[in-house]
Structure formats: structure tokens, C-alpha cells
Design an enzyme around this catalytic site. Structure first.
Site, mmCIF file in Angstrom:
data_model
loop_
_atom_site.group_PDB
_atom_site.id
_atom_site.type_symbol
_atom_site.label_atom_id
_atom_site.label_comp_id
_atom_site.label_asym_id
_atom_site.label_seq_id
_atom_site.Cartn_x
_atom_site.Cartn_y
_atom_site.Cartn_z
ATOM 1 N N PHE A 142 0.947 -0.850 -0.035
ATOM 2 C CA PHE A 142 -0.130 0.176 0.227
ATOM 3 C C PHE A 142 0.948 1.216 0.096
ATOM 4 C CE2 PHE A 142 -3.008 -3.270 0.314
ATOM 5 C CZ PHE A 142 -4.519 -2.445 0.168
ATOM 6 N N CYS A 143 0.799 2.113 -0.867
ATOM 7 C CA CYS A 143 1.462 3.498 -0.942
ATOM 8 C C CYS A 143 0.730 4.636 -1.642
ATOM 9 C CB CYS A 143 2.538 2.797 -2.036
ATOM 10 S SG CYS A 143 2.166 1.458 -2.804
ATOM 11 N N THR A 144 1.387 5.724 -1.139
ATOM 12 C CA THR A 144 0.595 6.968 -2.396
ATOM 13 C C THR A 144 2.119 7.257 -3.191
ATOM 14 O OG1 THR A 144 -0.279 7.731 0.351
ATOM 15 C CG2 THR A 144 0.401 9.287 -1.255
#
Ligand SMILES: *[C@@H]1O[C@H](CO)[C@@H](O)[C@H](O)[C@H]1NC(C)=O
Ligand SMILES: *[C@@H]1O[C@H](CO)[C@@H](O)[C@H](O)[C@H]1NC(C)=O
Ligand SMILES: *[C@@H]1O[C@H](CO)[C@@H](O)[C@H](O)[C@H]1NC(C)=O
Ligand SMILES: *[C@@H]1O[C@H](CO)[C@@H](O)[C@H](O)[C@H]1NC(C)=O
Ligand SMILES: *[C@@H]1O[C@H](CO)[C@@H](O)[C@H](O)[C@H]1NC(C)=O
Length: 360
Positions: free
Chosen positions: A120-122
Site C-alpha cells: 500500500f502506498c501513496t
């Protein structure tokens, strides 16, 4: 009274010792290595492998806790035929890592599948009011402490020249965050909410390898960093090559206007969302949801807060420090955040990564 004071003192001491031993302060500079591509595939990773050998038991535990046991025979089948099923130089590097660490090839193959977009990332690409493109990302993961300790920054060298750079994990030959100096920058964010610890996901991945019909997205990123000549070329390659699993691919360029979020299905791009500064779209931002859908309530705030912080800054205030601050704002930064990277393809020296140790 004295006893009470002593008690408080001891208590404080124990808490401090636990905190300082267990969790380094935030942030920590990432360990950086050169990998010389002119060196043989069986040697180029040795320094990185030496420095992380003590983490191996933890890595193997993690890998084996993810893979459904009934699929292990397929992994063995891939291991036997690896040089036919996995492209060069990835197969040879995996073999080299397995031999050097004294592991079964199947385990190293699994390690390399596991990080293939299970994160999960931005990711944000922004244009400042000079027309300079910036690219920033957080990488979040559920086995965060182990991943923090495995994170390395690699300059892939051809002789003295850095051909490209990437942030990766010891033992992992693909790239999820990378830069081609004066060319482009790439980050990968996970797409798809399927439970990646369950059988169907793994079965699809393994079948795709056996079919040779598609690429690991992290291998595609490295091949693109190595071979694409500019932003346009990179985007075309990343948008059209068939990959094993869905993903978001975020690309920044070296010139004004060059920034895009590609929403990938396995076969092709569903959407390419470009910067459009004339229409006031001076940044594009991706977490882990299609931009035309509403994130689920339990994870809505990462996207909302990242947008709020970017809008607050405006195009006139974009630099390494301000982007780092956006990515450090909870819950964009959260307990699973393992590193933060800031890049700018036209200013290759900006490239920097910090391992994040948020307080639990
Ligand atoms: C990671 O490194 C920290 C600091 O060196 C250490 O305290 C911790 O036990 C390590 N954790 C894992 C899971 O390797
Ligand atoms: C804008 O570009 C000029 C010329 O390259 C440079 O001197 C200046 O520092 C830049 N300003 C910002 C905010 O990046
Ligand atoms: C690489 O750098 C070293 C040390 O700076 C120098 O001696 C050598 O000539 C360089 N090699 C090439 C091919 O540029
Ligand atoms: C980054 O931008 C902020 C806001 O404009 C400014 O205060 C700061 O000095 C800048 N930092 C650098 C390193 O340019
Ligand atoms: C980390 O987890 C703790 C406990 O669940 C929570 O209270 C805290 O707000 C979290 N921190 C961040 C930055 O999300």
C-alpha cells in the site's frame, strides 16, 4: 517516598531502553550501494547480501506465511526451469542470490513474487511554478519492521556512470521506485483489493510465470529504467506491456507537463491521467484506488489528507522539504510506512530516500 521515586525511575528507564533498542528514531537515511552491471550476475549483489544475511530467517518466515502450501510444487517446477521462464538478467540474479545465501531457488523466487505489488502506498507527481517535475512516494507494508531493515538504495552502474537508481529490498531484483537520471521517475502502487494471501492470487501469479505470457511489474520497471529513452517511451512501455497483476504505475518526466498515473489491468491501461497545468491540474496523486471510485471508509483519509496538504501548498511551494512534509502527515504516513522517497528526473541529485520509523 524514596521507594516510589525509585520505582518511577526504573519504569522510565525500562521504557526508554525498550523504545531506543526496538525502534530507531524517525527518519533514518537509507543504506546506499552501487551494483555494477558489468559484473557477473552471480557477484553484483554480494555486498548487499552480506550486509543483510542476519535478516534471512525473518524473510523466510514471512515468505512461507504468505504462500499457500498446496502451491509449493508449482514453485518447485518454476525453480527447475527458471532460466527458461524468467527473463534475463532476473533469473540469473535470483540464482546468484540463492547460491550466495545458500537458499533454495524456490524461496528466492517467492521473495521476488511477494514484493510484486503487495504494497500500500501513496505516490505524487507535481509540477512547480518553474515547470520542474517532482515525484514523491511512501511505501507502506504490513510486515513493516522487516521491510524497513531490508530497504536499500541502489545505483545501477555501467562502469562509473549511474544508468539508473532504485529503492529496493535486499534479495529482490525488481524495482518499485526508480529514476533514470535526466529521463524519468517511476513508482508502483498496489491496485486491487484481492486478498493476496489467498490461493487464487498466488495461483494466478504462478500460472502467469509458467505461461511466460506476461511480466512481473517490478521487472518491467527495471527494464524500462534500463532501456526507455525518455518519458513518452517509458509511459508507452509501462502502459502496454502485459503484466501478471493489476497495478498503478506513476511516472514523472524531465520536462514540463510530464507526469501521469497509469491505471493498469493485466493486459493494458484502463486510464492514463496526465498532468494538465493549463487546466490547473498541476499534480496527480494515487494511493490504492481508481480515481473514479470512492476509497473504502476504513482507508478514505490517506487520499483526502494528501490532496488537502497538496492544495494547501500550491504549485509555488513545491520542493523536497514540502513534499516530504506532505508524506509525513498522518495518515498518509502511518504505522505501515516503510520509506519515503523524493525524486526529480531533471535534478537527479535530489533523489533521496529515508526509512520511516513512525511511533507505534
Ligand atoms: C530492525 O532493526 C532494528 C534496529 O536495528 C532492530 O531493533 C529490529 O529488531 C529489527 N527488526 C527486524 C524485524 O528485523
Ligand atoms: C526556478 O528555476 C531557476 C532557474 O533554473 C532556479 O534558479 C530557481 O532556484 C528555481 N526555483 C525554484 C523554486 O525551484
Ligand atoms: C572511473 O573512475 C575512476 C576513479 O575516479 C577513474 O580512475 C577511472 O578512470 C574511471 N573510469 C572510466 C571508464 O571513466
Ligand atoms: C521549500 O519551500 C518552502 C515553502 O515555500 C520554503 O519555506 C523553503 O525554504 C523551501 N525549501 C527549500 C530547501 O527550498
Ligand atoms: C499507529 O497505531 C496506533 C495504535 O493502533 C494508533 O494509535 C496510531 O494513531 C497509529 N499511528 C499512525 C501515524 O497512524
Amino acid at each position: 517516598m524514596a521507594a516510589e521515586r525509585l520505582f518511577v525511575f526504573c519504569f522510565a528507564l525500562i521504557v526508554c531502553a525498550t523504545v531506543s533498542l526496538g525502534r530507531p528514531s524517525d527518519p533514518q537515511p537509507v543504506k546506499t550501494y552501487d551494483v555494477d552491471l558489468t559484473q557477473h550476475t552471480s557477484q553484483r549483489w554480494n555486498q548487499v547480501l552480506d550486509d543483510h544475511k542476519e535478516l534471512l530467517p525473518g524473510v523466510l518466515d514471512m515468505v512461507r506465511s504468505y504462500i499457500p502450501e498446496e502451491l509449493l510444487p508449482i514453485v518447485q517446477q518454476i525453480a527447475v526451469d527458471i532460466e527458461n521462464l524468467i527473463p534475463s538478467p532476473f533469473a540469473q540474479e535470483i540464482i546468484g542470490i540463492a547460491d550466495y545465501w545458500g537458499l533454495d531457488r524456490g524461496d528466492v523466487i517467492l521473495m521476488n513474487i511477494l514484493y510484486d505489488v503487495t504494497a500500500f502506498c501513496t505516490s505524487i507527481v507535481a509540477q512547480d511554478n518553474n515547470g520542474t517535475i517532482w515525484h514523491a512516494r511512501n511505501l507502506d507494508y504490513d510486515n513493516a519492521d522487516l521491510l524497513r531493515n531490508l530497504t536499500v538504495n541502489i545505483h545501477y552502474k555501467q562502469g562509473n556512470e549511474t544508468l539508473y537508481s532504485g529503492v529496493t529490498y535486499a534479495g529482490y531484483v525488481g524495482i518499485l521506485t526508480g529514476q533514470r537520471p535526466n529521463g524519468f521517475t517511476i513508482t508502483i502502487d498496489q491496485r486491487g483489493s484481492e486478498k493476496r494471501r489467498l490461493s487464487p492470487w498466488w495461483e494466478n501469479e504462478l500460472t502467469a510465470i509458467l505461461d511466460k505470457s506476461s511480466s512481473f511489474v517490478s521487472f518491467l520497471v527495471r527494464q524500462t529504467l534500463e532501456n526507455a529513452k525518455d518519458f513518452t517511451d517509458a509511459v508507452e512501455n509501462l502502459a502496454t506491456t502485459v503484466i501478471h497483476a493489476t497495478a498503478y504505475i506513476i511516472v514523472g518526466g524531465a520536462n514540463k507537463g510530464e507526469g501521469v498515473v497509469i491505471t493498469r489491468d493485466r493486459l493494458s491501461a484502463l486510464d492514463r491521467y496526465y498532468l494538465d497545468p493549463l487546466q490547473a491540474r498541476w499534480y496527480v496523486l494515487e494511493t490504492n484506488y481508481d480515481r473514479w471510485t470512492q476509497p473504502p471508509p476504513f482507508d478514505n483519509q490517506r487520499r483526502v489528507v494528501a490532496h488537502r496538504e497538496m492544495d494547501k501548498l500550491g504549485t509555488g511551494n513545491i520542493n523536497s522539504t514540502t513534499l516530504y512534509n506532505v508524506l509525513s502527515t498522518p495518515p498518509v504516513m502511518n504505522n505501515g510506512t516503510t520509506y519515503t522517497t523524493i525524486m526529480s528526473a531533471s535534478q537527479p541529485d535530489v533523489f533521496n530516500t529515508h526509512v520511516r520509523w513512525p511511533p507505534l
